[in-house]
Design a protein around this motif. Structure first.
Motif, PDB file in Angstrom:
ATOM      1  N   SER A  57       2.998   4.961  11.591  1.00 58.04           N
ATOM      2  CA  SER A  57       2.764   5.526  10.260  1.00 58.04           C
ATOM      3  C   SER A  57       1.634   4.776   9.573  1.00 58.04           C
ATOM      4  CB  SER A  57       4.040   5.433   9.411  1.00 58.04           C
ATOM      5  OG  SER A  57       5.086   6.171  10.009  1.00 58.04           O
ATOM      6  N   HIS A  58       0.855   5.516   8.794  1.00 58.05           N
ATOM      7  CA  HIS A  58      -0.252   4.935   8.057  1.00 58.05           C
ATOM      8  C   HIS A  58      -0.106   5.272   6.583  1.00 58.05           C
ATOM      9  CE1 HIS A  58      -2.373   3.824  11.718  1.00 58.05           C
ATOM     10  NE2 HIS A  58      -2.206   5.065  12.182  1.00 58.05           N
ATOM     11  N   CYS A  59      -0.668   4.410   5.756  1.00 63.54           N
ATOM     12  CA  CYS A  59      -0.659   4.641   4.321  1.00 63.54           C
ATOM     13  C   CYS A  59      -1.558   5.834   3.997  1.00 63.54           C
ATOM     14  CB  CYS A  59      -1.144   3.394   3.589  1.00 63.54           C
ATOM     15  SG  CYS A  59      -1.228   3.559   1.795  1.00 63.54           S
ATOM     16  N   MET A  60      -1.127   6.622   3.019  1.00 61.44           N
ATOM     17  CA  MET A  60      -1.885   7.826   2.678  1.00 61.44           C
ATOM     18  C   MET A  60      -3.196   7.500   1.978  1.00 61.44           C
ATOM     19  SD  MET A  60       0.437   9.309  -0.466  1.00 61.44           S
ATOM     20  CE  MET A  60       0.962   8.271  -1.836  1.00 61.44           C
ATOM     21  N   TYR A  61      -3.366   6.250   1.558  1.00 64.58           N
ATOM     22  CA  TYR A  61      -4.610   5.852   0.905  1.00 64.58           C
ATOM     23  C   TYR A  61      -5.582   5.292   1.942  1.00 64.58           C
ATOM     24  CZ  TYR A  61      -1.970   6.463  -3.397  1.00 64.58           C
ATOM     25  OH  TYR A  61      -1.204   6.999  -4.412  1.00 64.58           O
ATOM     26  N   ASN A  62      -6.231   6.190   2.638  1.00 69.56           N
ATOM     27  CA  ASN A  62      -7.251   5.855   3.637  1.00 69.56           C
ATOM     28  C   ASN A  62      -6.692   4.940   4.732  1.00 69.56           C
ATOM     29  OD1 ASN A  62      -9.857   6.150   4.673  1.00 69.56           O
ATOM     30  ND2 ASN A  62     -10.574   4.261   3.695  1.00 69.56           N
ATOM     31  N   LYS A  63      -5.416   5.131   5.046  1.00 72.76           N
ATOM     32  CA  LYS A  63      -4.740   4.383   6.103  1.00 72.76           C
ATOM     33  C   LYS A  63      -4.729   2.865   5.855  1.00 72.76           C
ATOM     34  CE  LYS A  63      -5.877   7.800   9.670  1.00 72.76           C
ATOM     35  NZ  LYS A  63      -6.487   8.026  11.022  1.00 72.76           N
ATOM     36  N   ASP A  64      -4.779   2.490   4.593  1.00 70.20           N
ATOM     37  CA  ASP A  64      -4.762   1.068   4.223  1.00 70.20           C
ATOM     38  C   ASP A  64      -3.326   0.687   3.856  1.00 70.20           C
ATOM     39  OD1 ASP A  64      -5.156  -1.479   3.351  1.00 70.20           O
ATOM     40  OD2 ASP A  64      -6.781  -1.002   1.947  1.00 70.20           O
ATOM     41  N   ASN A  65      -2.604   0.137   4.803  1.00 72.29           N
ATOM     42  CA  ASN A  65      -1.204  -0.205   4.577  1.00 72.29           C
ATOM     43  C   ASN A  65      -1.031  -1.300   3.528  1.00 72.29           C
ATOM     44  OD1 ASN A  65      -0.365   1.671   6.483  1.00 72.29           O
ATOM     45  ND2 ASN A  65      -0.352   0.169   8.158  1.00 72.29           N
ATOM     46  N   SER A  66      -2.024  -2.159   3.404  1.00 74.78           N
ATOM     47  CA  SER A  66      -1.918  -3.216   2.395  1.00 74.78           C
ATOM     48  C   SER A  66      -1.929  -2.631   0.982  1.00 74.78           C
ATOM     49  CB  SER A  66      -3.059  -4.214   2.553  1.00 74.78           C
ATOM     50  OG  SER A  66      -4.324  -3.578   2.399  1.00 74.78           O
ATOM     51  N   ALA A  67      -2.636  -1.516   0.790  1.00 77.74           N
ATOM     52  CA  ALA A  67      -2.662  -0.877  -0.527  1.00 77.74           C
ATOM     53  C   ALA A  67      -1.286  -0.343  -0.895  1.00 77.74           C
ATOM     54  CB  ALA A  67      -3.696   0.249  -0.549  1.00 77.74           C
ATOM     55  N   CYS A  68      -0.618   0.287   0.054  1.00 77.17           N
ATOM     56  CA  CYS A  68       0.735   0.790  -0.210  1.00 77.17           C
ATOM     57  C   CYS A  68       1.718  -0.360  -0.425  1.00 77.17           C
ATOM     58  CB  CYS A  68       1.194   1.665   0.949  1.00 77.17           C
ATOM     59  SG  CYS A  68       0.386   3.287   1.044  1.00 77.17           S
ATOM     60  N   SER A  69       1.597  -1.403   0.381  1.00 74.99           N
ATOM     61  CA  SER A  69       2.497  -2.549   0.229  1.00 74.99           C
ATOM     62  C   SER A  69       2.315  -3.225  -1.125  1.00 74.99           C
ATOM     63  CB  SER A  69       2.252  -3.554   1.355  1.00 74.99           C
ATOM     64  OG  SER A  69       2.493  -2.964   2.614  1.00 74.99           O
ATOM     65  N   TYR A  70       1.075  -3.306  -1.565  1.00 73.44           N
ATOM     66  CA  TYR A  70       0.796  -3.909  -2.864  1.00 73.44           C
ATOM     67  C   TYR A  70       1.426  -3.094  -3.987  1.00 73.44           C
ATOM     68  CZ  TYR A  70      -1.878  -5.807  -6.795  1.00 73.44           C
ATOM     69  OH  TYR A  70      -2.235  -6.385  -7.984  1.00 73.44           O
ATOM     70  N   GLY A  71       1.273  -1.770  -3.932  1.00 73.43           N
ATOM     71  CA  GLY A  71       1.860  -0.924  -4.960  1.00 73.43           C
ATOM     72  C   GLY A  71       3.371  -1.005  -4.991  1.00 73.43           C
ATOM     73  N   VAL A  72       4.009  -1.054  -3.823  1.00 76.15           N
ATOM     74  CA  VAL A  72       5.466  -1.161  -3.767  1.00 76.15           C
ATOM     75  C   VAL A  72       5.932  -2.497  -4.335  1.00 76.15           C
ATOM     76  CG1 VAL A  72       7.450  -1.287  -2.222  1.00 76.15           C
ATOM     77  CG2 VAL A  72       5.705   0.454  -1.852  1.00 76.15           C
ATOM     78  N   GLY A  73       5.254  -3.573  -3.940  1.00 71.41           N
ATOM     79  CA  GLY A  73       5.652  -4.895  -4.420  1.00 71.41           C
ATOM     80  C   GLY A  73       5.522  -5.046  -5.924  1.00 71.41           C
ATOM     81  N   ILE A  74       4.388  -4.597  -6.477  1.00 76.27           N
ATOM     82  CA  ILE A  74       4.173  -4.675  -7.921  1.00 76.27           C
ATOM     83  C   ILE A  74       5.194  -3.824  -8.663  1.00 76.27           C
ATOM     84  CG2 ILE A  74       2.560  -4.145  -9.781  1.00 76.27           C
ATOM     85  CD1 ILE A  74       1.887  -6.625  -8.199  1.00 76.27           C
ATOM     86  N   GLY A  75       5.481  -2.648  -8.120  1.00 74.82           N
ATOM     87  CA  GLY A  75       6.425  -1.755  -8.781  1.00 74.82           C
ATOM     88  C   GLY A  75       7.842  -2.307  -8.808  1.00 74.82           C
ATOM     89  N   ILE A  76       8.293  -2.873  -7.687  1.00 78.83           N
ATOM     90  CA  ILE A  76       9.661  -3.408  -7.635  1.00 78.83           C
ATOM     91  C   ILE A  76       9.810  -4.600  -8.568  1.00 78.83           C
ATOM     92  CG2 ILE A  76      11.329  -4.581  -6.151  1.00 78.83           C
ATOM     93  CD1 ILE A  76      10.424  -2.800  -3.870  1.00 78.83           C
ATOM     94  N   LEU A  77       8.847  -5.506  -8.572  1.00 76.34           N
ATOM     95  CA  LEU A  77       8.929  -6.668  -9.460  1.00 76.34           C
ATOM     96  C   LEU A  77       8.859  -6.251 -10.929  1.00 76.34           C
ATOM     97  CD1 LEU A  77       6.682  -9.235  -7.547  1.00 76.34           C
ATOM     98  CD2 LEU A  77       9.178  -9.167  -7.688  1.00 76.34           C
ATOM     99  N   ALA A  78       8.048  -5.248 -11.239  1.00 75.41           N
ATOM    100  CA  ALA A  78       7.988  -4.755 -12.618  1.00 75.41           C
ATOM    101  C   ALA A  78       9.320  -4.117 -13.017  1.00 75.41           C
ATOM    102  CB  ALA A  78       6.852  -3.751 -12.760  1.00 75.41           C
ATOM    103  N   PHE A  79       9.937  -3.407 -12.103  1.00 73.49           N
ATOM    104  CA  PHE A  79      11.246  -2.787 -12.360  1.00 73.49           C
ATOM    105  C   PHE A  79      12.290  -3.852 -12.695  1.00 73.49           C
ATOM    106  CE2 PHE A  79      15.387  -1.843 -10.476  1.00 73.49           C
ATOM    107  CZ  PHE A  79      15.746  -0.702 -11.173  1.00 73.49           C
ATOM    108  N   LEU A  80      12.364  -4.901 -11.903  1.00 72.73           N
ATOM    109  CA  LEU A  80      13.329  -5.972 -12.148  1.00 72.73           C
ATOM    110  C   LEU A  80      13.024  -6.718 -13.438  1.00 72.73           C
ATOM    111  CD1 LEU A  80      13.649  -7.390  -8.511  1.00 72.73           C
ATOM    112  CD2 LEU A  80      15.211  -5.828  -9.686  1.00 72.73           C
ATOM    113  N   ALA A  81      11.740  -6.957 -13.691  1.00 73.54           N
ATOM    114  CA  ALA A  81      11.356  -7.683 -14.908  1.00 73.54           C
ATOM    115  C   ALA A  81      11.726  -6.900 -16.156  1.00 73.54           C
ATOM    116  CB  ALA A  81       9.858  -7.971 -14.889  1.00 73.54           C
ATOM    117  N   CYS A  82      11.561  -5.590 -16.135  1.00 71.32           N
ATOM    118  CA  CYS A  82      11.920  -4.776 -17.300  1.00 71.32           C
ATOM    119  C   CYS A  82      13.412  -4.872 -17.595  1.00 71.32           C
ATOM    120  CB  CYS A  82      11.524  -3.323 -17.065  1.00 71.32           C
ATOM    121  SG  CYS A  82       9.746  -3.017 -17.111  1.00 71.32           S
TER     122      CYS A  82
END
Length: 227
Positions: A57-82
């Motif tokens: 599987s590849h990330c939908m953003y130009n197959k850049d898996n690090s971009a998807c991982s970054y978005g998931v990580g930032i989102g989860i930490l923001a969710f917990l912080a809120c």
């Protein structure tokens, strides 16, 4: 943020649920919480595509898996912080110590400022990778664009949270510089009396027993009773 050394002068009041819900900080935290769910949930559910020529599987953003991982990580930490900061905001009026309040306000300021910057990076990275994505046949375009849009919205909400946190921090510093001190505890009567003092003169309204003899007989010879 209330005045009086980070609002410490107003501590101990009753919790107003309606007033708490209407606070701008509470509304912004709730919006930030929703935006973070949209970002990490969308990427997790639809952000990875399986190419027809392989099993990886590849990330939908130009197959850049690090971009998807970054978005998931930032989102989860923001969710917990809120969640954490909403709980602290609800408990905040009950804290009377100015130093404890300062730690909370400072932590809110630092975290909100950091996440404003991190969401900005997330938006720039995802938007850049999406602009270079050529093959969109297997990609959910609406999902990809929604993640970018809510990343941008998160910049706004966290930026406003940073502004409110800075205003509260600046107000608290000004109050402390003015010579504010926490209210001292009253130590004049540490232990209240447990029992009332026992009356020394006996209970009031005491009456003589009705069974006492009215007069005493002088001692003398024995007198047998008459029949």
């Amino acid at each position: 943020m209330e005045s009086g050394a980070y609002g410490a002068a107003f501590a101990g009041g009753a919790f107003d649920v309606l007033g708490f819900v209407k606070r701008p900080q509470t509304i912004l935290r709730f919006l930030s919480w929703v935006f973070s769910i949209v970002v990490f949930a969308t990427i997790t559910a639809e952000g990875y595509v399986n190419p027809t020529t392989g099993d990886v599987s590849h990330c939908m953003y130009n197959k850049d898996n690090s971009a998807c991982s970054y978005g998931v990580g930032i989102g989860i930490l923001a969710f917990l912080a809120c969640v954490v900061f909403i709980a602290l905001d609800a408990y905040f009026p009950q804290i009377s110590n100015a130093k404890d309040r300062r730690y909370i306000v400072t932590g809110d300021l630092v975290f909100s400022g950091a996440w404003t910057f991190l969401w900005f990076i997330c938006f720039c990275v995802l938007a850049n990778r999406w602009s270079h994505t050529t093959d969109t046949s297997l990609v959910q375009i609406d999902a990809a664009q929604a993640v970018i849009a809510f990343s941008f919205f998160s910049i706004i909400t966290w930026g406003l949270l940073t502004y409110f946190a800075y205003s509260g921090y600046h107000q608290g510093v000004s109050d402390l510089d003015s010579g504010y001190t926490d209210p001292a505890q009253d130590q004049s009567t540490p232990y209240p009396p447990s029992y009332p003092p026992y009356p020394s003169s006996g209970p009031q309204g005491y009456q003589q027993s009705p069974f006492t003899q009215s007069e005493e007989r002088p001692p003398g010879e024995y007198q047998p009773p008459a029949y």
